[in-house]
Design a protein around this motif. Sequence first.
Motif, PDB file in Angstrom:
ATOM      1  N   LEU A 161       0.655  -0.898   0.108  1.00  0.00           N
ATOM      2  CA  LEU A 161       0.070   0.270  -0.187  1.00  0.00           C
ATOM      3  C   LEU A 161       0.445   1.253   0.048  1.00  0.00           C
ATOM      4  O   LEU A 161       0.439   2.526  -0.907  1.00  0.00           O
ATOM      5  N   CYS A 162       2.132   1.335   0.567  1.00  0.00           N
ATOM      6  CA  CYS A 162       2.907   2.421   1.269  1.00  0.00           C
ATOM      7  C   CYS A 162       3.467   2.470  -0.195  1.00  0.00           C
ATOM      8  O   CYS A 162       3.432   4.067  -1.027  1.00  0.00           O
ATOM      9  N   ASP A 163       3.902   1.857  -0.901  1.00  0.00           N
ATOM     10  CA  ASP A 163       4.561   1.413  -2.203  1.00  0.00           C
ATOM     11  C   ASP A 163       3.507   2.430  -3.321  1.00  0.00           C
ATOM     12  O   ASP A 163       3.824   3.088  -4.059  1.00  0.00           O
ATOM     13  N   ALA A 164       2.254   1.585  -3.191  1.00  0.00           N
ATOM     14  CA  ALA A 164       1.002   2.195  -4.638  1.00  0.00           C
ATOM     15  C   ALA A 164       1.058   3.367  -3.951  1.00  0.00           C
ATOM     16  O   ALA A 164       0.738   4.737  -5.267  1.00  0.00           O
ATOM     17  N   LEU A 165       0.672   4.214  -2.857  1.00  0.00           N
ATOM     18  CA  LEU A 165       0.137   5.551  -2.690  1.00  0.00           C
ATOM     19  C   LEU A 165       1.594   6.415  -3.055  1.00  0.00           C
ATOM     20  O   LEU A 165       1.509   7.222  -3.273  1.00  0.00           O
ATOM     21  N   ALA A 166       2.874   6.130  -2.890  1.00  0.00           N
ATOM     22  CA  ALA A 166       3.806   7.060  -4.034  1.00  0.00           C
ATOM     23  C   ALA A 166       3.395   7.845  -5.081  1.00  0.00           C
ATOM     24  O   ALA A 166       4.229   8.005  -5.221  1.00  0.00           O
ATOM     25  N   GLY A 167       2.410   6.823  -6.171  1.00  0.00           N
ATOM     26  CA  GLY A 167       1.831   7.404  -7.459  1.00  0.00           C
ATOM     27  C   GLY A 167       0.574   7.945  -7.625  1.00  0.00           C
ATOM     28  O   GLY A 167      -0.036   8.419  -8.521  1.00  0.00           O
ATOM     29  N   ALA A 168       0.169   8.021  -6.312  1.00  0.00           N
ATOM     30  CA  ALA A 168      -1.232   8.918  -6.085  1.00  0.00           C
ATOM     31  C   ALA A 168      -1.185  10.246  -6.214  1.00  0.00           C
ATOM     32  O   ALA A 168      -0.541  10.999  -6.374  1.00  0.00           O
ATOM     33  N   PRO A 169      -1.931  10.711  -7.405  1.00  0.00           N
ATOM     34  CA  PRO A 169      -1.887  11.999  -8.071  1.00  0.00           C
ATOM     35  C   PRO A 169      -2.610  13.451  -6.790  1.00  0.00           C
ATOM     36  O   PRO A 169      -2.192  13.802  -7.126  1.00  0.00           O
ATOM     37  N   ASP A 170      -3.457  12.356  -6.220  1.00  0.00           N
ATOM     38  CA  ASP A 170      -4.530  13.541  -5.869  1.00  0.00           C
ATOM     39  C   ASP A 170      -4.975  12.820  -3.762  1.00  0.00           C
ATOM     40  O   ASP A 170      -4.866  11.821  -4.233  1.00  0.00           O
ATOM     41  N   ALA A 171      -5.923  13.587  -2.864  1.00  0.00           N
ATOM     42  CA  ALA A 171      -5.860  13.623  -2.310  1.00  0.00           C
ATOM     43  C   ALA A 171      -7.227  12.470  -2.055  1.00  0.00           C
ATOM     44  O   ALA A 171      -7.496  10.784  -1.671  1.00  0.00           O
ATOM     45  N   ALA A 172      -7.803  12.080  -3.626  1.00  0.00           N
ATOM     46  CA  ALA A 172      -9.013  10.850  -3.905  1.00  0.00           C
ATOM     47  C   ALA A 172      -8.265   9.765  -3.591  1.00  0.00           C
ATOM     48  O   ALA A 172      -8.792   8.152  -3.411  1.00  0.00           O
ATOM     49  N   ALA A 173      -7.654   9.635  -4.803  1.00  0.00           N
ATOM     50  CA  ALA A 173      -6.337   8.844  -4.955  1.00  0.00           C
ATOM     51  C   ALA A 173      -6.129   7.895  -3.694  1.00  0.00           C
ATOM     52  O   ALA A 173      -5.928   6.742  -3.716  1.00  0.00           O
ATOM     53  N   VAL A 174      -4.821   9.122  -3.058  1.00  0.00           N
ATOM     54  CA  VAL A 174      -4.547   8.335  -1.630  1.00  0.00           C
ATOM     55  C   VAL A 174      -6.296   8.031  -1.061  1.00  0.00           C
ATOM     56  O   VAL A 174      -6.006   6.308  -0.572  1.00  0.00           O
ATOM     57  N   LEU A 175      -7.116   8.290  -0.536  1.00  0.00           N
ATOM     58  CA  LEU A 175      -7.772   7.955  -0.054  1.00  0.00           C
ATOM     59  C   LEU A 175      -8.943   6.436  -0.599  1.00  0.00           C
ATOM     60  O   LEU A 175      -9.303   5.195   0.045  1.00  0.00           O
ATOM     61  N   ARG A 176      -8.395   6.391  -2.085  1.00  0.00           N
ATOM     62  CA  ARG A 176      -9.232   5.331  -2.500  1.00  0.00           C
ATOM     63  C   ARG A 176      -7.975   4.092  -2.311  1.00  0.00           C
ATOM     64  O   ARG A 176      -8.196   2.758  -2.698  1.00  0.00           O
ATOM     65  N   LEU A 177      -7.092   4.433  -2.568  1.00  0.00           N
ATOM     66  CA  LEU A 177      -6.358   3.310  -2.271  1.00  0.00           C
ATOM     67  C   LEU A 177      -6.127   3.037  -0.614  1.00  0.00           C
ATOM     68  O   LEU A 177      -5.624   1.745  -0.273  1.00  0.00           O
ATOM     69  N   VAL A 178      -6.361   3.591   0.109  1.00  0.00           N
ATOM     70  CA  VAL A 178      -5.979   3.084   1.690  1.00  0.00           C
ATOM     71  C   VAL A 178      -7.623   2.515   2.099  1.00  0.00           C
ATOM     72  O   VAL A 178      -7.252   1.629   2.780  1.00  0.00           O
ATOM     73  N   THR A 179      -8.577   2.729   0.880  1.00  0.00           N
ATOM     74  CA  THR A 179      -9.995   2.081   1.995  1.00  0.00           C
ATOM     75  C   THR A 179      -9.926   0.427   0.600  1.00  0.00           C
ATOM     76  O   THR A 179     -10.837   0.236   1.331  1.00  0.00           O
ATOM     77  N   SER A 180      -9.463   0.712  -0.302  1.00  0.00           N
ATOM     78  CA  SER A 180      -9.621  -0.097  -0.950  1.00  0.00           C
ATOM     79  C   SER A 180      -8.387  -1.783  -0.694  1.00  0.00           C
ATOM     80  O   SER A 180      -8.718  -2.906  -0.842  1.00  0.00           O
ATOM     81  N   ALA A 181      -7.813  -1.761   0.724  1.00  0.00           N
ATOM     82  CA  ALA A 181      -6.283  -1.863   0.852  1.00  0.00           C
ATOM     83  C   ALA A 181      -7.229  -2.898   1.851  1.00  0.00           C
ATOM     84  O   ALA A 181      -8.631  -2.793   2.940  1.00  0.00           O
ATOM     85  N   GLU A 182      -6.638  -4.023   2.034  1.00  0.00           N
ATOM     86  CA  GLU A 182      -6.787  -5.345   3.278  1.00  0.00           C
ATOM     87  C   GLU A 182      -6.040  -4.293   4.524  1.00  0.00           C
ATOM     88  O   GLU A 182      -4.868  -5.451   4.637  1.00  0.00           O
ATOM     89  N   LEU A 183      -6.798  -3.963   5.264  1.00  0.00           N
ATOM     90  CA  LEU A 183      -6.177  -3.473   6.528  1.00  0.00           C
ATOM     91  C   LEU A 183      -7.328  -3.974   7.906  1.00  0.00           C
ATOM     92  O   LEU A 183      -6.676  -3.265   9.089  1.00  0.00           O
TER      93      LEU A 183
END
Length: 166
Positions: free
Chosen positions: A70-92
């Motif tokens: 997830l941290c690696d994927a966040l490096a390519g997030a273009p904006d906060a909405a993308a960050v939210l999508r990545l974090v909230t779609s991860a198995e956490l």
Amino acid sequence: MGRPRAFDEDEAVRAAMDLFGGRAYDGVSVDDLVHHLGVHRNSLYKTFGSKRGLYLIALRRHLADDVRPLCDALAGAPDAAAVLRLVTSAELGLLLLATVERAPVDEEVAGEVTAALTAVDRAIGDALGVPADLATALTAAALGILLRGNPDTVATALSDHLGPLT
């Protein structure tokens, strides 16, 4: 000479991750582990030492297999909405449960959780170019959204109403 192990340790750890991630540490008994993992009680203790030993191994595997990518994927997030999508779609699930259930009473778990959340904060901060305190707030907001169970609605609302948040 002892008998060869009759179970796959990696599969047992993965099954424990699922069990602890769904029911938390206190919600899982040793009998649950024996039944769910398909191992004998003696094998569980011999291999992992204790329920807590297996829990720590499962938590560390979860952090390596789910949080680090997830941290690696966040490096390519273009904006906060993308960050939210990545974090909230991860198995956490296991990280969230460890944060609220075990970290307050287990220093070793607290250390693992703190390191993981700090890594997520840093990844978000780096991706969005925001200060550390704002990155921490964004991590908290994303995890809160995940806990509430409506990540897609929130991310869409952010994008629709506020535009890209960078």
